[in-house]
Design an enzyme around this catalytic site. Structure first.
Site, short mmCIF file in Angstrom:
data_model
loop_
_atom_site.label_atom_id
_atom_site.label_comp_id
_atom_site.label_asym_id
_atom_site.label_seq_id
_atom_site.Cartn_x
_atom_site.Cartn_y
_atom_site.Cartn_z
NE ARG A 59 29.32 -10.45 65.30
CZ ARG A 59 28.98 -10.85 66.50
NH1 ARG A 59 29.75 -11.08 67.25
NH2 ARG A 59 27.66 -11.28 66.55
CD GLU A 96 16.88 -21.00 70.69
OE1 GLU A 96 17.80 -20.29 70.65
OE2 GLU A 96 16.76 -22.11 70.74
#
Ligand code: AMP
Length: 176
Positions: A59, A96
């Site tokens: 993006r 994560e």
């Protein structure tokens, strides 16, 4: 600013439970919103020497190309592992769970080039920090970092500040 914020769609539990996904495609699809966002992202850098925008897949490319055009500078893609066709520098960063790698062409950034990082969103800042490392390892200087969206609770802006960069974000959302 609120108008732009209202153009971002929030999708709960995507891509996994507990995440509020801030979907900028609805802003990209709005002609006036997209134009205003690109203008506001560019504004602080109009009077500075910027040699290239380095944007982060995917993006980041959408706004990064438009910002580069407005600044009249070059564009450097920072891509996920294995996507760039020429010789690359690689930089690992923590997710994560596990790690990921971003890459840049070895000849994309000249010695002393002043580079503006652009992405749609900064969360933990892990991706942006990897971009900073690639630019600095290439011999470039990070002139700034511009994001549509900041998630302040995740600390990415503070992380970039600790690297000596003053980030610019158009809006902030609470939560993750
Ligand atoms: P980070 O490395 O943690 O700063 O994550 C930034 C990258 O992950 C950006 O390229 C974003 O597109 C994406 N991202 C992280 N969190 C979100 C979220 N809540 N909504 C949309 N995109 C996100």
């Amino acid at each position: 600013m609120d108008d732009l914020k209202n153009l971002v769609r929030t999708i709960p539990d995507y891509p996994k439970p507990g995440i509020l996904f801030r979907d900028a495609t609805t802003l990209f699809g709005h002609a006036q919103g997209f134009k205003a966002a690109v203008a506001q992202l560019t504004e602080p850098y109009r009077t500075q020497r910027i040699d290239a925008v380095a944007a982060i897949e995917a993006r980041g490319f959408i706004i990064g190309g438009a910002v580069a055009d407005r600044l009249g500078c070059g564009f450097v893609p920072i891509r996920k592992r294995g996507k760039l066709p020429w010789r690359t520098l690689s930089q690992e960063y923590a997710l994560e769970y596990g790690t990921d790698v971003v890459e840049v062409h070895t000849d994309a950034i000249g010695q002393g080039a002043r580079i503006l990082i652009v992405d749609d969103l900064i969360a933990t800042g892990g991706t942006a920090e990897a971009a900073v490392k690639l630019i600095r390892r290439s011999g470039g200087e990070v002139a700034g970092a511009a994001f549509l969206i900041d998630l302040p609770e995740l600390g990415g802006v503070a992380r970039l500040k600790s690297l000596g960069i003053a980030p610019h974000a158009l809006m902030a959302f609470e939560g993750h």
